[in-house]
Design an enzyme around this catalytic site. Sequence first.
Site: not given
Length: 327
Positions: A21, A56, A152
Amino acid sequence: MDTRLLGTTGHEVTEIGMGTWNVGSDWGDVSPAEGRAAIRAALDAGVTFLDTADVYGGGQSEELIADVVAEHEAFPIIATKAGRGLERHTADGYTRESLERFIDGSRDRLGVDALDLLQLHCPPTDVYYRPEVFEALESLVEAGKIDAYGASVARVEEGLKAIEYPGLETVQIIFNPFRQRPAELFLEEAARRNVGVIVRVPLASGLLADALDSESTFPENDHRNYNREGDAFDVGETFAGVPFERGLEAVDALRPAVPDDWTMAQFTLRWILDHDAVSTVIPGSTNPDHVRQNVDASSLSPLNPTQRQLVDDVYEDYIRDEVHHRW
């Protein structure tokens, strides 16, 4: 470095992986050169699991991984995520068509025919109650565009619901000494169902790396600046949801448990790895030395009962009331 099975994917992955990230966005200005150096350091240290997402840096993280992997001639498992790129992040947006579009973009940036692991990227809770979303993922496995899929999750309850779907092979979740609720039930259920567990935000955005103090400041484009109250996304992703000053107090209280020749980050990673249900932990860093130190946590001895008790005491005294009921 020791390895663990990643659920039923058939992959053995290193206990310490790498989250990317911070080489893509939301952590201040990070140059592509810095990002490549950090990824290269992880691969040089033997890391075989890299985690990224299509959002990202607008795909920059995936592109940097592809560049470094190609030049390194390594073959890590690369997990990416999809869903946060929706114009309106609602459950209705999680259609087969949108997921396939995101997946195709990631395949192109990563330069692969099929993604090793595609994870839903912290979708709205309602998504977990829509079997058609998981049927869509199954169809994309059958189409040869993804090898496996997972989720996630933001909350333990979402993880418990996600693992009810038999085709789901992994859950990524926040778990660390400041976010202990997954150890109550989720880890046990994931192990019982042989679901891989990927631990993110292990160092609580730097708090549990003992890298911050009351004088620390953050750039405008660092989520530790603009998301402290959850203004941009779930506040649990920033400092693991712990108010900053409270987190500093907890770190002070935790410091006596850390051996003199360990870093606080290594101590934290070792605490996480002492939970057998965890498949891999994905700390992120743009500092190659820190990447190597994180990897070394895999070779450290398990914590002793006194150390574990102090972690629990700090959680009860400083943290539980802030986070336990929320995630």
